[in-house]
Design an enzyme around this catalytic site. Structure first.
Site, mmCIF file in Angstrom:
data_model
loop_
_atom_site.group_PDB
_atom_site.id
_atom_site.type_symbol
_atom_site.label_atom_id
_atom_site.label_comp_id
_atom_site.label_asym_id
_atom_site.label_seq_id
_atom_site.Cartn_x
_atom_site.Cartn_y
_atom_site.Cartn_z
ATOM 1 N N VAL A 77 0.977 -1.189 0.315
ATOM 2 C CA VAL A 77 0.051 0.775 0.038
ATOM 3 C C VAL A 77 1.129 1.342 -0.225
ATOM 4 O O VAL A 77 1.726 1.454 0.680
ATOM 5 C CB VAL A 77 -0.798 0.476 1.433
ATOM 6 N N GLU A 169 13.347 -14.024 25.707
ATOM 7 C CA GLU A 169 13.222 -15.248 25.197
ATOM 8 C C GLU A 169 13.899 -15.583 24.519
ATOM 9 O O GLU A 169 14.975 -17.362 24.089
ATOM 10 C CB GLU A 169 11.548 -15.328 24.385
#
Lengths: 433, 433
Positions: A77, A169
């Site tokens: 876009v 993590e």
């Protein structure tokens, strides 16, 4: 003519809108600049070679195969013509809409230090993940090749900047790779000597969690050999290392998990945005002054019960189904649901093998049980029966065998225009930066 | 000091040498420019998005993890110093050897038209496979976006040049993708109208097989919607199409499966080579005049029973174990096995779902039973229990559900140095050529 709904972005928010509009008599077009939906919460496992790319990503048009009311377009876009009610794609194609939903997510942000990106890539897309995977694995390979001790130490130093769930993590698995999985595979260098650092400008890691869980996570990481530095902002990033206050840390593998910036939706819409570029929307997620446009997920700034809704997957999904309900009500003449209210589904993060933290209201959980709950919850939320089966098998295998799977170094950062030839240098220094 | 064996190339030949030297008291160094061993016979399934990269590739050092006598180095060989008995790596590292094994394979060759590579990539590495996968999938996406019929037809034209097993297998799956798997996923374009061409300069497809099987394969491909053109060499390749004799065929997706050229081993060794660059070796696979150097697999030109040994995986493996026996005999003072004799294990090729051809001496088999034999044989030969399980599950799933798995468009041909950003154009024309 049927009501035309255009959805830009096929992440959690966008796809939930599509799901919620099932059975409504309308024409839906989904536009994304990539051909796949990505299960972002597990992206760090691809970046650390525990999962393969296709374990956590699925072609959008394949997910929407059975929805004959949906057209999927791969496109970028460039803007929105609000007067003509058309989305403008690069190369000029225009896609008309009656209702427009924008949910294009975020990218990492460097707070004005954009040149750091070259040395400290962030983790938002599959390409980001394979870039980080390649750098991580090449660092171990270069340490094995190096005959200079300082160079070897620099190659075996890994720094993750930012101690939210993604940073924690990542660093947990990197420590596991270096200290437990890889040592048996190298002969000249000792990967157990690797220095794995988690760097946080704020006072503590996992600031979204309570003090106790945050302290537990820090302890669990330290026990796994991670050096946690809180209250130390990074002041410089170069190809040779990073600067923390007065200290220079030689490293060639830095990962950025410290900040995000919303996509360009605000520019397409000429809309008001907050400091992170999120479009400020009404409490029903519509754009102020234009009820035909919705902005959702990480791209939107919205408050619920006086608090800003966080940029997490459950919030995106809730906003997606709220928007689908709003559009459905408008089309059927029913009463729209009105104000969006966020239901906090709790916080989860792993801190390495067999350790996780979970917070749900006042309920807290940590340790190995939390890790199993985390694993089961993530498998449950993965879209599609097939992927659930494969991810489960993969994890079970990794867990039982102590091995991981996807440790391939393939894509290159600067690939020559003519494709690879045997002349290419899989080990070239230019790969690094 | 122990006898030092350096093996360059961790393909079928190189790894079989390592296996054959198990228990021999020596120091082995394996050098490869990539970190993974590749199961090349299934590479076409990655290129056509049926398998993920990590289904058919494994980190070399992980495969050799338990062999404490083996050191694995990721590095690019620049030459061999035969006087000093050292392999020279890029960046100057020298690796000394007492015995040297070179098995570095082949690349595709364009018979002097190297500029064709840009428009017609070949298929030898994982990067090749992901490049082809991206082009294939993007062509379908562009057809869906296009509003010009001629452009749409060109996007939906796929040409594979060269009708050996790789070409036939590629074109079989491309036809399956276009005509059976993808039609339900596109709304604007009809992928069943795709033109899938197999182009061969010679008189018939699968020339290594007998006439009957070759005719069966042609028939099976035609029934699957493939246009087979034999006796028609390609005379030009451009970004807009290919020229066959007088005819111009507009297409943006061309795959080269027509010829190979051996790696640079002949230059490293200053050795005699055949027209395809294969080093001409003695009948015991040693280099003429230097019994400490062995050249194996696709890189070697050797005859057995008066015929040139073909460049196939079983030949590479047989040469690997022959070389291991030779080295082992030399070290233990036993009688070396002498001349290498190739045992032809037959030819196999699939020609689409549920159809394959098998030839073993006078025995011939074709059709669905051959397809199942082919599948079972390939799963059996895949290294490692884990991969066998995963590939089986994947295939079973694809077969039962009619869906495939790895249809992700990720890597880019010209990626910017600073990594991807949301500014990147996942649909840019520059990707194409």
């Amino acid at each position: 003519m049927k009501h035309r709904i255009v959805i830009v972005g096929a992440g959690f928010a966008g796809l939930t809108v599509v799901q919620g509009l099932k059975g409504v008599d309308c024409d839906i077009t989904v536009i994304d600049q990539r051909n796949h939906h990505l299960f972002q919460p597990l992206l760090y496992q691809v970046a650390t070679s525990m999962l393969a790319t296709s374990d956590i990503a699925w072609p959008i048009r394949s997910l929407l195969r059975d929805r004959k009311d949906v057209t999927t377009l791969l496109g970028k876009v460039d803007g929105v013509d609000r007067d003509a009610r058309e989305v403008i794609l690069r190369h000029g194609t225009r896609v008309p809409y009656d209702s427009l939903v924008i949910a294009t997510g975020v990218r990492h942000a460097y707070f004005g230090k954009d040149h750091w990106e070259e040395y400290a890539p962030g983790l938002k897309t599959l390409e980001d993940a394979t870039t980080i995977r390649r750098r991580l694995l090449l660092a171990f390979e270069r340490a094995e090749m190096s005959e200079n001790e300082a160079e070897r130490d620099a190659q075996l130093t890994f720094a993750v900047i930012g101690a939210g769930p993604t940073g924690v993590e990542l660093v947990g698995i990197i420590a596991e790779l270096a200290h437990r999985i890889l040592p048996g595979e190298f002969r000249r260098s000792d990967t157990r000597r690797a220095k794995v650092m988690l760097i946080e400008a704020g006072a503590r890691i996992l600031p979204a969690f309570g003090d106790k869980l945050s302290a537990y996570a820090k302890h669990a990481l330290s026990r796994r050999g991670v050096e946690v530095r809180t209250g130390t902002p990074v002041t410089e990033c170069t190809s040779d290392g990073i600067v923390l206050g007065e200290e220079f840390i030689p490293t060639h593998t830095v990962i950025w998990a410290a900040g995000v910036q919303a996509s360009q939706a605000k520019d397409w819409l000429h809309a008001k945005a907050d400091h992170a570029g999120r479009v400020i929307v009404n409490d029903d997620l519509t754009l102020p002054g234009d009820p035909s446009i919705f902005v959702l997920g990480d791209t939107a700034h919205v408050e619920s019960d006086g608090q800003q809704v966080p940029g997490v997957a459950p919030a995106a999904k809730q906003q997606g189904s709220h928007t689908a309900r709003t559009i459905r009500a408008r089309l059927t003449g029913a009463e729209p649901p009105g104000r969006f209210r966020y239901r906090n589904m709790g916080n989860l993060a792993t801190v390495g093998r067999n350790a996780a933290v979970i917070e749900y209201g006042r309920f807290q959980m940590k340790g190995w049980l939390a890790w199993w709950v985390w694993g089961i919850a993530h498998i449950y939320f993965l879209i599609g029966a097939r992927s659930r089966l494969f991810v489960s098998l993969n994890w079970l295998w990794s867990f039982l065998s102590g091995q991981n799977s996807a440790r391939l170094i393939t894509q290159k950062e600067h690939s020559p225009s003519s494709g690879q030839s045997i002349e290419d240098d899989g080990f070239a220094r230019r790969d690094r930066d």
